[in-house]
Design an enzyme around this catalytic site. Structure first.
Site, PDB file in Angstrom:
ATOM      1  N   ALA A   1       0.817  -1.211   0.000  1.00  0.00           N
ATOM      2  CA  ALA A   1       0.000   0.000   0.000  1.00  0.00           C
ATOM      3  C   ALA A   1       0.854   1.266   0.000  1.00  0.00           C
ATOM      4  O   ALA A   1       0.471   2.288  -0.552  1.00  0.00           O
ATOM      5  CB  ALA A   1      -0.938  -0.007   1.208  1.00  0.00           C
ATOM      6  N   CYS A   2       2.045   1.185   0.601  1.00  0.00           N
ATOM      7  CA  CYS A   2       2.905   2.371   0.677  1.00  0.00           C
ATOM      8  C   CYS A   2       3.500   2.731  -0.683  1.00  0.00           C
ATOM      9  O   CYS A   2       4.136   3.774  -0.828  1.00  0.00           O
ATOM     10  CB  CYS A   2       4.014   2.162   1.698  1.00  0.00           C
ATOM     11  SG  CYS A   2       4.964   0.654   1.470  1.00  0.00           S
ATOM     12  N   HIS A   3       3.314   1.858  -1.689  1.00  0.00           N
ATOM     13  CA  HIS A   3       3.800   2.153  -3.042  1.00  0.00           C
ATOM     14  C   HIS A   3       2.654   2.446  -3.994  1.00  0.00           C
ATOM     15  O   HIS A   3       2.825   2.420  -5.206  1.00  0.00           O
ATOM     16  CB  HIS A   3       4.607   0.968  -3.590  1.00  0.00           C
ATOM     17  CG  HIS A   3       5.874   0.717  -2.844  1.00  0.00           C
ATOM     18  ND1 HIS A   3       6.468  -0.514  -2.778  1.00  0.00           N
ATOM     19  CD2 HIS A   3       6.656   1.544  -2.110  1.00  0.00           C
ATOM     20  CE1 HIS A   3       7.572  -0.446  -2.051  1.00  0.00           C
ATOM     21  NE2 HIS A   3       7.689   0.798  -1.623  1.00  0.00           N
TER      22      HIS A   3
END
Length: 416
Positions: free
Chosen positions: A359-361
């Site tokens: 999710a952080c990408h």
């Protein structure tokens, strides 16, 4: 809890969520624990009046539940704002320990990690290396197993090596890393390093994706530090750091200074409500881990069976190796063919809610996952990836609906 957990309008209620590796909803009992703590234990935990004593008691109970979940002592648990803070605290502590220990001015601290790590490990290390403060070595995962090996990690050890940090399970592929083997290899170096007056090597694992899915026991793993992340196992968005005897055996240096809470390791008035929620979520894992594991594995295996049944040779499973184990809820797969990029699939489906990777990408739209390319997945296959991660209450009926949804989306994209 229904896997279609989103509230709001009817459209949301028809969605099927398969992104539990990104975040999980709060279990109802966790939400109740948070509510009750905020209502009844609103006092400062350091105060002697009733509301303060209630808060202090709740924090003590939560610490015990987190400790029990990972086979630790209560005194080994430090509450943090989340996994990112816990991971950064470990790196900070290892460097401070090395600085205090090291009397050889030209020996630079060295950290070993894998090329599979979360950004909260990779980016601090890369930033410190850019500043010239550390050396860092990224050990490559094998393309035959999706995991690093203890032998390859050991080969990178130098006199200045002060920290090895390897995640317990990868968030995209689900591949479980050989943490216990690495710990044994490090222990084998202890005597020789001590005789040479070289600092000991500290060992950390980020267990964010493992907790609540497989057994996590710090004594069996042999780690000095372990990161706990609440929102990955139906708890609130705070975390904890396990430190093996922080007042004796294992160095822990505060990143903040303040009022002395958490034995001065992590000062700041405790977030009683969220800590109570984390404790409740941890106790649920203690009481129900086998059930959680078995149901998720059954549903994940059914998902892969149905995908193979429908799409046959037009899909590829990534990170599914005979030579390594996976956490029980994770399926990383790619459709084979042009125009079937994961982002296009997710924009076309009607029911499925999932992701193409971490999710952080999510803001990176033009390149494949570096985790997948690191384990040998070709660029075009990696661009077509979907990460499907099931939850505790995902059902076979949910899976049937998802597979039909994916089938319709693929046919729509092929028709163009």
């Amino acid at each position: 809890m229904d896997s279609n957990f989103e509230g709001g309008n009817e459209e949301n209620k028809s969605k099927i969520y398969l992104d539990y590796n990104a975040t999980t909803p709060l279990e109802p009992t966790v939400l109740t624990a948070i509510h009750d703590a905020l209502r009844d234990a609103w006092g400062n935990p350091s105060s002697s009046y009733t509301a303060g004593k209630k808060a202090s008691h709740m924090i003590k109970q939560a610490r015990s539940s987190v400790a029990n979940m990972i086979g630790a002592l209560d005194s080994d648990i430090i509450f943090t704002s989340g996994g990112t803070e816990a991971n950064n605290m470990v790196i900070h502590s290892a460097l401070e320990y090395f600085r205090e220990f090291n009397d050889i001015v030209d020996l630079k601290p060295h950290v070993i990690t894998s090329n599979l790590e979360h950004d909260s490990i990779q980016l601090p290390l890369l930033n410190l290396a850019k500043q010239g403060r550390i050396e860092v070595t990224f050990v490559s995962a094998s393309q035959d197993s999706g995991a690093v090996t203890a032998e390859e990690v050991l080969q990178e050890v130098k006199p200045g090596t002060c920290l090895i940090t390897v995640m317990m399970a990868n968030n995209e592929t689900g591949v479980i890393q050989p943490i216990e083997d690495i710990a044994k290899a490090i222990r084998g170096l202890k005597k020789s390093r001590s005789s040479k007056k070289i600092p000991r090597i500290l060992f950390h694992t980020d267990a964010a994706q493992a907790i609540g899915k497989i057994k996590v026991d710090v004594d069996e793993l042999g780690v000095d530090y372990l990161t706990v992340v609440g929102h990955k196992f139906y708890g609130p968005r705070i975390g904890a750091l396990y430190v093996r005897n922080p007042t004796g055996d294992t160095p822990l240096h505060p990143m903040f200074f303040g009022g002395g809470q958490e034995r001065n390791f992590r000062p700041g008035t405790e977030n009683t409500g969220m800590i109570a929620g984390l404790g409740c979520a941890s106790q649920l894992v203690v009481d129900n881990l086998d059930q959680y594991h078995d149901n998720m594995k059954m549903v994940r295996d059914y998902l892969e069976f149905r995908l193979k049944e429908i799409f046959q040779d037009k899909i590829q499973f990534n990170g599914k190796f005979q030579t390594s184990d996976r956490i029980p809820n994770t399926c990383n797969m790619s459709f084979i063919g042009s125009g079937l990029e994961g982002r296009k699939i997710l924009a076309t489906v009607k029911k499925l809610q999932a992701s193409v990777g971490a999710a952080c990408h999510s803001d990176v739209v033009s390149r494949p996952s570096p985790i997948l390319t690191a384990i040998g997945v070709p660029h075009d296959i990696a661009m077509n990836v979907l990460r499907l991660s099931v939850g505790r209450d995902t059902s076979k009926e949910d899976i049937d609906l998802v597979v039909e949804d994916l089938k319709a989306a693929v046919e729509c994209l092929k028709q163009g």
